[in-house]
Write a protein that holds these residues in place. Structure first.
Motif, PDB file in Angstrom:
ATOM      1  N   UNK A 137       0.850  -1.186   0.000  1.00 37.30           N
ATOM      2  CA  UNK A 137       0.000   0.000   0.000  1.00 37.30           C
ATOM      3  C   UNK A 137       0.884   1.234   0.000  1.00 37.30           C
ATOM      4  N   UNK A 138       0.486   2.226  -0.776  1.00 35.96           N
ATOM      5  CA  UNK A 138       1.236   3.469  -0.893  1.00 35.96           C
ATOM      6  C   UNK A 138       1.230   4.228   0.429  1.00 35.96           C
ATOM      7  N   UNK A 139       2.356   4.846   0.770  1.00 39.86           N
ATOM      8  CA  UNK A 139       2.370   5.662   1.991  1.00 39.86           C
ATOM      9  C   UNK A 139       1.476   6.896   1.860  1.00 39.86           C
ATOM     10  N   UNK A 140       0.983   7.152   0.668  1.00 44.98           N
ATOM     11  CA  UNK A 140       0.138   8.327   0.428  1.00 44.98           C
ATOM     12  C   UNK A 140      -1.346   7.998   0.395  1.00 44.98           C
ATOM     13  N   UNK A 141      -1.732   6.780   0.759  1.00 41.92           N
ATOM     14  CA  UNK A 141      -3.105   6.325   0.528  1.00 41.92           C
ATOM     15  C   UNK A 141      -4.179   7.096   1.279  1.00 41.92           C
ATOM     16  N   UNK A 142      -3.851   7.788   2.331  1.00 43.77           N
ATOM     17  CA  UNK A 142      -4.873   8.516   3.100  1.00 43.77           C
ATOM     18  C   UNK A 142      -4.785  10.024   2.933  1.00 43.77           C
ATOM     19  N   UNK A 143      -4.154  10.488   1.872  1.00 42.78           N
ATOM     20  CA  UNK A 143      -3.999  11.920   1.661  1.00 42.78           C
ATOM     21  C   UNK A 143      -5.305  12.569   1.225  1.00 42.78           C
ATOM     22  N   UNK A 144      -5.482  13.790   1.662  1.00 43.23           N
ATOM     23  CA  UNK A 144      -6.610  14.573   1.154  1.00 43.23           C
ATOM     24  C   UNK A 144      -6.253  15.044  -0.250  1.00 43.23           C
ATOM     25  N   UNK A 145      -7.268  15.430  -1.002  1.00 42.65           N
ATOM     26  CA  UNK A 145      -7.017  15.937  -2.352  1.00 42.65           C
ATOM     27  C   UNK A 145      -6.130  17.174  -2.308  1.00 42.65           C
ATOM     28  N   UNK A 146      -6.337  18.032  -1.330  1.00 41.22           N
ATOM     29  CA  UNK A 146      -5.549  19.261  -1.221  1.00 41.22           C
ATOM     30  C   UNK A 146      -4.072  18.943  -1.014  1.00 41.22           C
ATOM     31  N   UNK A 147      -3.780  17.978  -0.138  1.00 34.78           N
ATOM     32  CA  UNK A 147      -2.393  17.593   0.118  1.00 34.78           C
ATOM     33  C   UNK A 147      -1.777  16.943  -1.112  1.00 34.78           C
ATOM     34  N   UNK A 148      -2.548  16.116  -1.792  1.00 35.78           N
ATOM     35  CA  UNK A 148      -2.070  15.484  -3.013  1.00 35.78           C
ATOM     36  C   UNK A 148      -1.716  16.544  -4.049  1.00 35.78           C
ATOM     37  N   UNK A 149      -2.555  17.533  -4.203  1.00 35.32           N
ATOM     38  CA  UNK A 149      -2.295  18.605  -5.171  1.00 35.32           C
ATOM     39  C   UNK A 149      -1.020  19.360  -4.803  1.00 35.32           C
ATOM     40  N   UNK A 150      -0.858  19.660  -3.530  1.00 35.63           N
ATOM     41  CA  UNK A 150       0.362  20.361  -3.096  1.00 35.63           C
ATOM     42  C   UNK A 150       1.610  19.540  -3.420  1.00 35.63           C
ATOM     43  N   UNK A 162     -11.795  26.247  -9.248  1.00 36.64           N
ATOM     44  CA  UNK A 162     -12.586  25.958 -10.444  1.00 36.64           C
ATOM     45  C   UNK A 162     -13.140  24.545 -10.464  1.00 36.64           C
ATOM     46  N   UNK A 163     -12.713  23.691  -9.571  1.00 35.77           N
ATOM     47  CA  UNK A 163     -13.248  22.336  -9.572  1.00 35.77           C
ATOM     48  C   UNK A 163     -12.303  21.342  -8.924  1.00 35.77           C
ATOM     49  N   UNK A 164     -12.665  20.090  -9.064  1.00 31.08           N
ATOM     50  CA  UNK A 164     -11.897  19.012  -8.451  1.00 31.08           C
ATOM     51  C   UNK A 164     -10.784  18.548  -9.389  1.00 31.08           C
ATOM     52  N   UNK A 165      -9.770  17.955  -8.817  1.00 29.74           N
ATOM     53  CA  UNK A 165      -8.631  17.446  -9.574  1.00 29.74           C
ATOM     54  C   UNK A 165      -9.080  16.406 -10.597  1.00 29.74           C
ATOM     55  N   UNK A 166      -9.955  15.519 -10.194  1.00 30.63           N
ATOM     56  CA  UNK A 166     -10.415  14.462 -11.096  1.00 30.63           C
ATOM     57  C   UNK A 166     -11.118  15.044 -12.329  1.00 30.63           C
ATOM     58  N   UNK A 167     -11.940  16.045 -12.135  1.00 29.38           N
ATOM     59  CA  UNK A 167     -12.641  16.686 -13.248  1.00 29.38           C
ATOM     60  C   UNK A 167     -11.642  17.336 -14.193  1.00 29.38           C
ATOM     61  N   UNK A 168     -10.645  17.984 -13.644  1.00 26.45           N
ATOM     62  CA  UNK A 168      -9.598  18.618 -14.441  1.00 26.45           C
ATOM     63  C   UNK A 168      -8.861  17.562 -15.274  1.00 26.45           C
ATOM     64  N   UNK A 169      -8.547  16.434 -14.659  1.00 25.07           N
ATOM     65  CA  UNK A 169      -7.836  15.359 -15.368  1.00 25.07           C
ATOM     66  C   UNK A 169      -8.709  14.745 -16.456  1.00 25.07           C
ATOM     67  N   UNK A 170      -9.999  14.574 -16.193  1.00 28.69           N
ATOM     68  CA  UNK A 170     -10.906  14.037 -17.213  1.00 28.69           C
ATOM     69  C   UNK A 170     -10.939  14.962 -18.428  1.00 28.69           C
ATOM     70  N   UNK A 171     -10.962  16.268 -18.191  1.00 31.91           N
ATOM     71  CA  UNK A 171     -10.963  17.207 -19.305  1.00 31.91           C
ATOM     72  C   UNK A 171      -9.673  17.122 -20.112  1.00 31.91           C
ATOM     73  N   UNK A 172      -8.551  16.949 -19.446  1.00 34.51           N
ATOM     74  CA  UNK A 172      -7.286  16.781 -20.157  1.00 34.51           C
ATOM     75  C   UNK A 172      -7.339  15.502 -20.986  1.00 34.51           C
ATOM     76  N   UNK A 173      -7.832  14.413 -20.395  1.00 33.16           N
ATOM     77  CA  UNK A 173      -7.920  13.140 -21.115  1.00 33.16           C
ATOM     78  C   UNK A 173      -8.849  13.245 -22.312  1.00 33.16           C
TER      79      UNK A 173
END
Length: 188
Positions: A1-14, A71-82
């Protein structure tokens, strides 16, 4: 399991903005499959979809500083890029020429492959639960969203394909997105 598995979206973005390799690996491990599902809805070849996904994650890595939490969530931003990367790929001159120069047997085989991969894409879309929401739309709304979002048609192209006036397409598209917005609110 990744040591990052419990990160909040904000921390992940940082961490991503600091170009943290573990954060990027976590992002890839947790989002690649669902982004691949979006790409596969647009790019019909699995081989080409894999190329597009690689490009998507390079773009995410290079441009994560442009992501705006307001402007939105990270996942939405990534979907738009994809989605945009898949549409760009599909509309590229090389791909269009490749499709025009295919022997008839390849076209027939591709259509059979597309039928099989459509079932796979539906399953992948369902992975994120979106297929269930799309299925609740009125059929005329669902067709417009699928053509515009997954197949990359412009409203003008949809009007031509369906032989419906452009103004009607615009009105129906607006209604489709309003209906989708309502369904997404209920889904939460």
């Amino acid at each position: 399991m990744s040591p990052l598995h419990n990160l909040s979206e904000e921390t992940l973005i940082l961490l991503l903005k600091k170009k943290n390799q573990q954060a990027f690996s976590y992002l890839y491990d947790n989002y690649a499959d669902s982004l691949y599902g979006v790409v596969c809805r647009i790019v019909t070849s699995a081989e080409h979809a894999e190329e597009v996904i690689q490009d998507v994650f390079v773009k995410i890595w290079k441009h994560v500083d442009l992501f705006d939490v307001e402007k939105g969530r990270l996942y939405t931003w990534m979907i738009n890029i994809a989605r945009n990367a898949a549409l760009d790929y599909r509309k590229s001159k090389g791909v269009r020429n490749e499709l025009k120069n295919q022997p008839l047997s390849n076209i027939v085989n591709r259509e059979e492959e597309q039928d099989r991969s459509q079932n796979e894409r539906n399953a992948q879309a369902d992975f994120i639960g979106f297929k269930n929401i799309l299925d609740k739309l009125k059929p005329e709304c669902r067709v417009l969203i699928e053509m515009a979002y997954y197949e990359g048609y412009t409203q003008q192209e949809i009007a031509q394909q369906l032989d419906i006036p452009l103004g009607t397409i615009k009105t129906r598209t607006k209604a489709a997105f309003l209906q989708l917005k309502t369904l997404l609110k209920d889904y939460r």
